[in-house]
Design a protein around this motif. Structure first.
Motif, PDB file in Angstrom:
ATOM      1  N   VAL A  60       5.937  -1.608 -10.031  1.00  0.00           N
ATOM      2  CA  VAL A  60       5.882  -0.194  -9.648  1.00  0.00           C
ATOM      3  C   VAL A  60       4.508   0.131  -9.080  1.00  0.00           C
ATOM      4  O   VAL A  60       3.491  -0.255  -9.649  1.00  0.00           O
ATOM      5  N   LYS A  61       4.495   0.819  -7.925  1.00  0.00           N
ATOM      6  CA  LYS A  61       3.224   1.293  -7.360  1.00  0.00           C
ATOM      7  C   LYS A  61       3.187   2.818  -7.451  1.00  0.00           C
ATOM      8  O   LYS A  61       4.220   3.475  -7.378  1.00  0.00           O
ATOM      9  N   THR A  62       1.993   3.327  -7.541  1.00  0.00           N
ATOM     10  CA  THR A  62       1.833   4.778  -7.656  1.00  0.00           C
ATOM     11  C   THR A  62       1.607   5.418  -6.276  1.00  0.00           C
ATOM     12  O   THR A  62       0.907   4.839  -5.449  1.00  0.00           O
ATOM     13  N   ILE A  63       2.230   6.554  -6.075  1.00  0.00           N
ATOM     14  CA  ILE A  63       1.914   7.382  -4.900  1.00  0.00           C
ATOM     15  C   ILE A  63       1.092   8.546  -5.457  1.00  0.00           C
ATOM     16  O   ILE A  63       1.595   9.332  -6.271  1.00  0.00           O
ATOM     17  N   SER A  64      -0.150   8.624  -5.026  1.00  0.00           N
ATOM     18  CA  SER A  64      -1.045   9.590  -5.663  1.00  0.00           C
ATOM     19  C   SER A  64      -0.647  11.037  -5.393  1.00  0.00           C
ATOM     20  O   SER A  64       0.085  11.317  -4.466  1.00  0.00           O
ATOM     21  N   LYS A  65      -1.197  11.919  -6.229  1.00  0.00           N
ATOM     22  CA  LYS A  65      -0.962  13.379  -6.071  1.00  0.00           C
ATOM     23  C   LYS A  65      -1.595  13.899  -4.797  1.00  0.00           C
ATOM     24  O   LYS A  65      -2.501  13.289  -4.257  1.00  0.00           O
ATOM     25  N   ARG A  66      -1.132  15.041  -4.400  1.00  0.00           N
ATOM     26  CA  ARG A  66      -1.772  15.635  -3.241  1.00  0.00           C
ATOM     27  C   ARG A  66      -1.743  17.159  -3.385  1.00  0.00           C
ATOM     28  O   ARG A  66      -0.703  17.738  -3.705  1.00  0.00           O
ATOM     29  N   ARG A 122       0.824  -1.194   0.000  1.00  0.00           N
ATOM     30  CA  ARG A 122       0.000   0.000   0.000  1.00  0.00           C
ATOM     31  C   ARG A 122       0.861   1.247   0.000  1.00  0.00           C
ATOM     32  O   ARG A 122       1.962   1.260   0.554  1.00  0.00           O
ATOM     33  N   THR A 123       0.350   2.298  -0.615  1.00  0.00           N
ATOM     34  CA  THR A 123       0.993   3.613  -0.487  1.00  0.00           C
ATOM     35  C   THR A 123      -0.082   4.593  -0.041  1.00  0.00           C
ATOM     36  O   THR A 123      -1.204   4.579  -0.556  1.00  0.00           O
ATOM     37  N   ILE A 124       0.233   5.396   0.960  1.00  0.00           N
ATOM     38  CA  ILE A 124      -0.717   6.424   1.427  1.00  0.00           C
ATOM     39  C   ILE A 124      -0.034   7.774   1.326  1.00  0.00           C
ATOM     40  O   ILE A 124       1.073   7.948   1.831  1.00  0.00           O
ATOM     41  N   ARG A 125      -0.717   8.714   0.673  1.00  0.00           N
ATOM     42  CA  ARG A 125      -0.141  10.055   0.528  1.00  0.00           C
ATOM     43  C   ARG A 125      -0.819  11.016   1.499  1.00  0.00           C
ATOM     44  O   ARG A 125      -2.050  11.094   1.539  1.00  0.00           O
ATOM     45  N   ILE A 126      -0.049  11.735   2.302  1.00  0.00           N
ATOM     46  CA  ILE A 126      -0.571  12.778   3.190  1.00  0.00           C
ATOM     47  C   ILE A 126       0.281  14.013   2.974  1.00  0.00           C
ATOM     48  O   ILE A 126       1.449  14.043   3.388  1.00  0.00           O
ATOM     49  N   GLN A 127      -0.271  14.986   2.297  1.00  0.00           N
ATOM     50  CA  GLN A 127       0.465  16.224   1.972  1.00  0.00           C
ATOM     51  C   GLN A 127       1.816  15.916   1.331  1.00  0.00           C
ATOM     52  O   GLN A 127       1.857  15.258   0.299  1.00  0.00           O
ATOM     53  N   ASN A 128       2.917  16.347   1.960  1.00  0.00           N
ATOM     54  CA  ASN A 128       4.203  16.086   1.296  1.00  0.00           C
ATOM     55  C   ASN A 128       4.865  14.798   1.803  1.00  0.00           C
ATOM     56  O   ASN A 128       6.043  14.585   1.610  1.00  0.00           O
TER      57      ASN A 128
END
Ligand SMILES: [Zn+2]
Length: 254
Positions: free
Chosen positions: A248-254, A174-180
């Motif tokens: 490759v996994k994606t880290i979403s935009k934020r 899993r990848t979780i994006r929180i701000q930067n």
């Protein structure tokens, strides 16, 4: 062999049936005097100095004899036979190896018999003298080849650098994006450490690398650019060797 006699008779009968079928098949498909096929004085097909035949199960080759004079013989991992690339699974016997002065034989991992079936055969005297006198075998630790030689022959381990067995990799859960920031989690596997790389490009151009210890299963990446998608991959390291990179996994935009 005594307690398994019935089983063994069945087994040998099965092999005999397969030999007969194969002889017929091969006899039709491959003429004995096919051009370019070199045969040794015993009538076996020569691969360099090594005599080979098709195994009864037709999925591997048997090493029948040796006609060279090298001190160290490296048995190839595959032999070309009847148009197929097949691994060696068995030595029929020491036919020419010790006689011709061979001192070392390097075995591929696929070799599982040195001319006798199991330890019981050796104990029962079914195999009195298997040969290979004065020969040390070289095998990979934990391989089938080690099992095969340790019943009756001196052997040493090949070093890790020549070990063709790939290092087991892992995958990103899993990848979780929180701000930067982004938190990456992965599947735990046995290894010495994890290497993570991430980039703004899917092809990992200009990727940054981070190492994590073997007990970790997550990482927080900092200072990611706003409104930018990132890509991340992981691999493991065991000893001096790396696994292949994960998907490759994606880290979403934020
Ligand atoms: Zn021969």
């Amino acid at each position: 062999m005594k307690k398994n006699t019935k089983k063994n008779i069945k087994f040998y009968a099965m092999i005999l049936a397969m030999v007969l079928t194969l002889t017929q098949l091969v006899g039709v498909a491959v003429p004995v005097n096919a051009a370019g096929v070199k045969k040794c004085s015993h009538g076996y097909i020569l691969a360099g100095d090594i005599g080979i035949r098709l195994h009864e199960c037709a999925d591997s080759v048997c090493i029948t004899c040796y006609h060279g004079h090298a001190k160290r013989v490296v048995i190839p991992e595959k032999f070309k036979l009847y148009g197929q690339m097949l691994p060696p699974s068995q030595f029929d016997s020491d036919n020419g190896f010790s006689e011709n002065g061979v001192k070392e034989i390097v075995l591929p991992d696929t070799v599982e018999s040195m001319g006798y079936w199991d330890e019981e055969d050796v104990k029962d005297g079914y195999v009195n003298d298997i040969g290979y006198h004065g020969i040390t075998f070289y095998v990979h630790k934990g391989s089938k080849a080690e099992e095969a030689v340790k019943r009756n022959n001196p052997y040493k381990y090949l070093n890790d650098n020549s070990n063709p067995q790939p290092v087991k990799g892992t995958s990103i859960k899993r990848t979780i994006r929180i701000q930067n920031l982004a938190k990456i989690t992965w599947k735990k596997v046995k290894c010495d450490k994890y290497e993570i790389r991430y980039s703004q490009k899917k092809n990992m151009k200009n990727a940054k690398k981070v190492n994590c210890g073997k007990n970790k299963t997550s990482l927080v990446i900092k200072k990611l650019k706003k409104n930018r998608k990132y890509y991340v991959q992981i691999r493991t390291k065991s000893g001096k060797k790396y696994s292949a990179w994960s998907k490759v996994k994606t880290i979403s935009k934020r």
